[in-house]
Structure formats: C-alpha cells, structure tokens
Design a protein around this motif. Structure first.
Motif, PDB file in Angstrom:
ATOM      1  N   MET A  13       1.457  11.641 -10.638  1.00  0.00           N
ATOM      2  CA  MET A  13       1.689  12.402  -9.414  1.00  0.00           C
ATOM      3  C   MET A  13       2.052  11.450  -8.276  1.00  0.00           C
ATOM      4  SD  MET A  13      -0.869  15.060  -7.664  1.00  0.00           S
ATOM      5  CE  MET A  13      -0.462  15.932  -6.214  1.00  0.00           C
ATOM      6  N   TYR A  14       3.107  11.781  -7.564  1.00  0.00           N
ATOM      7  CA  TYR A  14       3.549  10.951  -6.451  1.00  0.00           C
ATOM      8  C   TYR A  14       3.040  11.533  -5.137  1.00  0.00           C
ATOM      9  CZ  TYR A  14       6.769   8.780  -9.719  1.00  0.00           C
ATOM     10  OH  TYR A  14       7.308   8.106 -10.770  1.00  0.00           O
ATOM     11  N   THR A  15       2.654  10.660  -4.247  1.00  0.00           N
ATOM     12  CA  THR A  15       2.339  11.061  -2.882  1.00  0.00           C
ATOM     13  C   THR A  15       3.302  10.311  -1.972  1.00  0.00           C
ATOM     14  OG1 THR A  15       0.647   9.341  -2.771  1.00  0.00           O
ATOM     15  CG2 THR A  15      -0.089  11.577  -3.288  1.00  0.00           C
ATOM     16  N   TYR A  16       3.925  11.056  -1.086  1.00  0.00           N
ATOM     17  CA  TYR A  16       4.966  10.493  -0.243  1.00  0.00           C
ATOM     18  C   TYR A  16       4.472  10.287   1.181  1.00  0.00           C
ATOM     19  CZ  TYR A  16       7.849  12.145  -4.071  1.00  0.00           C
ATOM     20  OH  TYR A  16       8.377  12.378  -5.304  1.00  0.00           O
ATOM     21  N   SER A  17       5.051   9.292   1.816  1.00  0.00           N
ATOM     22  CA  SER A  17       4.789   9.026   3.222  1.00  0.00           C
ATOM     23  C   SER A  17       6.149   8.835   3.897  1.00  0.00           C
ATOM     24  CB  SER A  17       3.933   7.769   3.373  1.00  0.00           C
ATOM     25  OG  SER A  17       3.683   7.514   4.726  1.00  0.00           O
ATOM     26  N   ILE A  25       6.059  -1.673   9.972  1.00  0.00           N
ATOM     27  CA  ILE A  25       6.332  -0.600   9.010  1.00  0.00           C
ATOM     28  C   ILE A  25       6.096  -1.108   7.586  1.00  0.00           C
ATOM     29  CG2 ILE A  25       8.139   0.879   8.046  1.00  0.00           C
ATOM     30  CD1 ILE A  25       9.304   0.992  10.932  1.00  0.00           C
ATOM     31  N   CYS A  26       6.577  -2.312   7.287  1.00  0.00           N
ATOM     32  CA  CYS A  26       6.368  -2.880   5.948  1.00  0.00           C
ATOM     33  C   CYS A  26       4.884  -3.069   5.657  1.00  0.00           C
ATOM     34  CB  CYS A  26       7.095  -4.210   5.828  1.00  0.00           C
ATOM     35  SG  CYS A  26       8.881  -4.059   5.788  1.00  0.00           S
ATOM     36  N   ASN A  27       4.145  -3.567   6.632  1.00  0.00           N
ATOM     37  CA  ASN A  27       2.700  -3.741   6.446  1.00  0.00           C
ATOM     38  C   ASN A  27       1.995  -2.402   6.252  1.00  0.00           C
ATOM     39  OD1 ASN A  27       2.799  -6.533   6.605  1.00  0.00           O
ATOM     40  ND2 ASN A  27       2.572  -6.525   8.833  1.00  0.00           N
ATOM     41  N   ASP A  28       2.458  -1.378   6.946  1.00  0.00           N
ATOM     42  CA  ASP A  28       1.873  -0.041   6.797  1.00  0.00           C
ATOM     43  C   ASP A  28       2.142   0.521   5.402  1.00  0.00           C
ATOM     44  OD1 ASP A  28       0.483   2.232   7.580  1.00  0.00           O
ATOM     45  OD2 ASP A  28       2.243   3.182   8.448  1.00  0.00           O
ATOM     46  N   VAL A  29       3.353   0.320   4.898  1.00  0.00           N
ATOM     47  CA  VAL A  29       3.691   0.776   3.540  1.00  0.00           C
ATOM     48  C   VAL A  29       2.778   0.089   2.523  1.00  0.00           C
ATOM     49  CG1 VAL A  29       5.471   0.706   1.754  1.00  0.00           C
ATOM     50  CG2 VAL A  29       6.086   1.363   4.070  1.00  0.00           C
ATOM     51  N   ILE A  30       2.614  -1.208   2.651  1.00  0.00           N
ATOM     52  CA  ILE A  30       1.761  -1.965   1.730  1.00  0.00           C
ATOM     53  C   ILE A  30       0.310  -1.490   1.821  1.00  0.00           C
ATOM     54  CG2 ILE A  30       0.814  -4.262   1.249  1.00  0.00           C
ATOM     55  CD1 ILE A  30       3.584  -5.357   2.208  1.00  0.00           C
ATOM     56  N   ASP A  31      -0.175  -1.307   3.031  1.00  0.00           N
ATOM     57  CA  ASP A  31      -1.553  -0.858   3.228  1.00  0.00           C
ATOM     58  C   ASP A  31      -1.787   0.520   2.619  1.00  0.00           C
ATOM     59  OD1 ASP A  31      -4.219  -1.100   4.424  1.00  0.00           O
ATOM     60  OD2 ASP A  31      -3.519   0.489   5.783  1.00  0.00           O
ATOM     61  N   GLN A  32      -0.865   1.433   2.833  1.00  0.00           N
ATOM     62  CA  GLN A  32      -1.013   2.781   2.268  1.00  0.00           C
ATOM     63  C   GLN A  32      -1.001   2.749   0.745  1.00  0.00           C
ATOM     64  OE1 GLN A  32       1.479   5.887   3.806  1.00  0.00           O
ATOM     65  NE2 GLN A  32       1.243   5.186   5.915  1.00  0.00           N
ATOM     66  N   ARG A  54      -4.396   1.275  -0.565  1.00  0.00           N
ATOM     67  CA  ARG A  54      -5.542   2.177  -0.370  1.00  0.00           C
ATOM     68  C   ARG A  54      -5.335   3.535  -1.047  1.00  0.00           C
ATOM     69  NH1 ARG A  54      -7.578   2.370   5.512  1.00  0.00           N
ATOM     70  NH2 ARG A  54      -5.568   3.338   5.847  1.00  0.00           N
ATOM     71  N   ASP A  55      -4.312   3.662  -1.881  1.00  0.00           N
ATOM     72  CA  ASP A  55      -4.004   4.899  -2.620  1.00  0.00           C
ATOM     73  C   ASP A  55      -3.780   6.096  -1.708  1.00  0.00           C
ATOM     74  OD1 ASP A  55      -4.053   3.736  -5.134  1.00  0.00           O
ATOM     75  OD2 ASP A  55      -6.224   3.950  -5.295  1.00  0.00           O
ATOM     76  N   ILE A  56      -3.205   5.845  -0.548  1.00  0.00           N
ATOM     77  CA  ILE A  56      -2.850   6.926   0.365  1.00  0.00           C
ATOM     78  C   ILE A  56      -1.480   7.476   0.009  1.00  0.00           C
ATOM     79  CG2 ILE A  56      -2.304   7.471   2.769  1.00  0.00           C
ATOM     80  CD1 ILE A  56      -4.371   5.303   3.556  1.00  0.00           C
ATOM     81  N   SER A  57      -0.577   6.577  -0.319  1.00  0.00           N
ATOM     82  CA  SER A  57       0.798   6.971  -0.625  1.00  0.00           C
ATOM     83  C   SER A  57       1.314   6.097  -1.759  1.00  0.00           C
ATOM     84  CB  SER A  57       1.668   6.781   0.622  1.00  0.00           C
ATOM     85  OG  SER A  57       3.013   6.946   0.316  1.00  0.00           O
ATOM     86  N   LEU A  69       9.160   7.219   2.010  1.00  0.00           N
ATOM     87  CA  LEU A  69      10.470   7.815   2.253  1.00  0.00           C
ATOM     88  C   LEU A  69      10.857   7.442   3.677  1.00  0.00           C
ATOM     89  CD1 LEU A  69       9.855  11.391   0.838  1.00  0.00           C
ATOM     90  CD2 LEU A  69      10.989   9.490  -0.309  1.00  0.00           C
ATOM     91  N   PHE A  70      12.038   6.899   3.852  1.00  0.00           N
ATOM     92  CA  PHE A  70      12.455   6.430   5.167  1.00  0.00           C
ATOM     93  C   PHE A  70      13.398   7.424   5.817  1.00  0.00           C
ATOM     94  CE2 PHE A  70      11.312   2.597   2.845  1.00  0.00           C
ATOM     95  CZ  PHE A  70      10.404   2.049   3.720  1.00  0.00           C
TER      96      PHE A  70
END
Length: 49
Positions: free
Chosen positions: A2-6, A18-25, A28-31, A35-36
């Motif tokens: 299952m995919y979760t998108y951000s 933005i790159c650091n936020d993508v890595i962090d999410q 932490r299994d948030i996303s 998607l940009f």
C-alpha cells in the motif's frame, strides 16, 4: 504493498528543506511516495507556438 502519498511543492527556494522533509516522512513511515506539485506557465505568442 500500500502506498501513502505526500504532496510537496517543487520550488528551488526551499529545495533542501523539501528533500529533508521527504526523507523524514519516509523514515517515520508517514509517506512512501512524494508527489510534487508545480505551476506551468505557457510561453510564446500565441502560446501554442
């Protein structure tokens, strides 16, 4: 799987944040998939040229 998108903005001003936020999410299994979003501005006169 299952995919979760951000949805993230794609801008040059905050690129590192933005790159650091993508890595962090992802870590932490948030996303699982970023998607940009971006604004497209047509050029030319008329624009279809």
């Amino acid at each position: 799987m299952m995919y979760t998108y951000s949805i993230m903005p794609l801008t040059e001003q905050n690129f590192d944040d933005i790159c650091n936020d993508v890595i962090d999410q992802y870590k932490r299994d948030i996303s699982t998939c970023p998607l940009f979003k971006m604004t497209l501005v047509p050029e030319g006169n008329p624009v279809w040229d």
